[in-house]
Design an enzyme around this catalytic site. Structure first.
Site, short mmCIF file in Angstrom:
data_model
loop_
_atom_site.label_atom_id
_atom_site.label_comp_id
_atom_site.label_asym_id
_atom_site.label_seq_id
_atom_site.Cartn_x
_atom_site.Cartn_y
_atom_site.Cartn_z
N ASN A 86 32.76 49.72 34.10
CA ASN A 86 33.82 49.96 33.14
C ASN A 86 33.22 49.94 31.75
O ASN A 86 32.57 48.95 31.36
CB ASN A 86 34.91 48.88 33.26
CG ASN A 86 35.68 48.98 34.57
OD1 ASN A 86 35.98 50.08 35.04
ND2 ASN A 86 35.99 47.84 35.17
N GLN A 93 37.40 47.34 30.88
CA GLN A 93 36.33 46.37 30.63
C GLN A 93 36.90 45.16 29.90
O GLN A 93 37.59 45.29 28.88
CB GLN A 93 35.20 46.99 29.79
CG GLN A 93 34.00 46.05 29.66
CD GLN A 93 32.81 46.65 28.92
OE1 GLN A 93 32.88 47.77 28.41
NE2 GLN A 93 31.72 45.90 28.86
N SER A 94 36.63 43.98 30.44
CA SER A 94 37.15 42.75 29.84
C SER A 94 36.05 41.79 29.41
O SER A 94 36.28 40.91 28.58
CB SER A 94 38.08 42.02 30.83
OG SER A 94 37.39 41.69 32.02
N VAL A 95 34.85 41.97 29.94
CA VAL A 95 33.70 41.15 29.53
C VAL A 95 32.67 42.11 28.92
O VAL A 95 32.21 43.03 29.61
CB VAL A 95 33.10 40.37 30.71
CG1 VAL A 95 31.89 39.56 30.25
CG2 VAL A 95 34.14 39.45 31.36
N HIS A 99 27.87 45.16 33.11
CA HIS A 99 27.81 44.69 34.49
C HIS A 99 28.16 45.83 35.44
O HIS A 99 29.03 46.65 35.16
CB HIS A 99 28.74 43.50 34.73
CG HIS A 99 30.12 43.67 34.19
ND1 HIS A 99 30.42 43.54 32.85
CD2 HIS A 99 31.29 43.99 34.80
CE1 HIS A 99 31.71 43.75 32.67
NE2 HIS A 99 32.27 44.04 33.83
N HIS A 101 29.78 46.51 38.97
CA HIS A 101 30.57 45.96 40.08
C HIS A 101 30.04 46.58 41.37
O HIS A 101 29.96 47.81 41.48
CB HIS A 101 32.04 46.35 39.96
CG HIS A 101 32.78 45.80 38.78
ND1 HIS A 101 33.59 44.70 38.85
CD2 HIS A 101 32.83 46.22 37.48
CE1 HIS A 101 34.14 44.46 37.66
NE2 HIS A 101 33.69 45.38 36.81
P1 DGP Z 1 35.37 44.15 33.75
O1 DGP Z 1 36.86 44.13 33.82
O2 DGP Z 1 34.74 45.44 34.25
O3 DGP Z 1 34.86 43.76 32.37
O4 DGP Z 1 34.88 43.06 34.78
C1 DGP Z 1 34.70 41.73 34.45
C2 DGP Z 1 34.70 40.96 35.74
O5 DGP Z 1 34.20 39.67 35.48
C3 DGP Z 1 36.09 40.77 36.35
O6 DGP Z 1 36.15 41.46 37.60
C4 DGP Z 1 36.22 39.29 36.55
C5 DGP Z 1 34.83 38.76 36.34
N1 DGP Z 1 34.76 37.47 35.70
C6 DGP Z 1 35.35 37.13 34.53
N2 DGP Z 1 35.06 35.86 34.24
C7 DGP Z 1 34.26 35.40 35.23
C8 DGP Z 1 33.64 34.14 35.49
O7 DGP Z 1 33.73 33.18 34.72
N3 DGP Z 1 32.92 34.04 36.63
C9 DGP Z 1 32.78 35.10 37.50
N4 DGP Z 1 32.05 34.89 38.59
N5 DGP Z 1 33.34 36.29 37.29
C10 DGP Z 1 34.07 36.43 36.16
#
Ligand code: DGP
Length: 113
Positions: A86, A93-95, A99, A101
């Protein structure tokens, strides 16, 4: 290195179920899985979004793909997994630490929703 949620996982400041690590990247299970296998592969270098990658990241981005395929195979999904990146909040995208997936273990729609 600027700090992100995922650099905290790299530094073991917050826990994660890590399935692979090398000098360049880390793979760990998504905290909110969307499939029976849902693993994230991240570079240790902070690249906020794919669009922020530069030509010097060529080898690193290729390495992430190779690792993703290896991780999927190690998990028993060599013939049936999907990679998703994303890029931008508008597409989910949230982080903001690049990354990949890796998803597997259920049916997937095409085209993706
Ligand atoms: P996106 O939405 O593409 O930015 O995906 C971010 C992903 O990161 C989402 O599927 C959930 C995952 N995620 C968020 N916080 C954490 C965390 O603290 N630990 C782990 N293992 N995954 C996380």
């Amino acid at each position: 290195m600027s700090e992100t949620l995922f650099t905290k996982i790299i530094e073991r400041e917050i826990p994660a179920d890590i399935v692979y690590e090398d000098e360049q990247c880390l793979a760990f299970r998504d905290i909110n899985p969307k499939a029976p296998m849902h693993i994230l592969v991240i570079p240790k270098k902070v690249i906020p979004k794919l669009v922020d990658a530069v030509p010097e990241d060529d080898a690193l981005l290729g390495h992430l793909m190779i690792v993703a395929a290896q991780v999927a195979s190690d998990q028993g999904y060599s013939d049936a997994f999907r990679l998703v990146v994303n890029n931008g909040a508008a597409v989910g995208q949230s982080v903001f630490h690049l990354h990949l997936h890796i998803l597997g273990g259920r049916d997937f729609m095409w085209p993706p929703g």
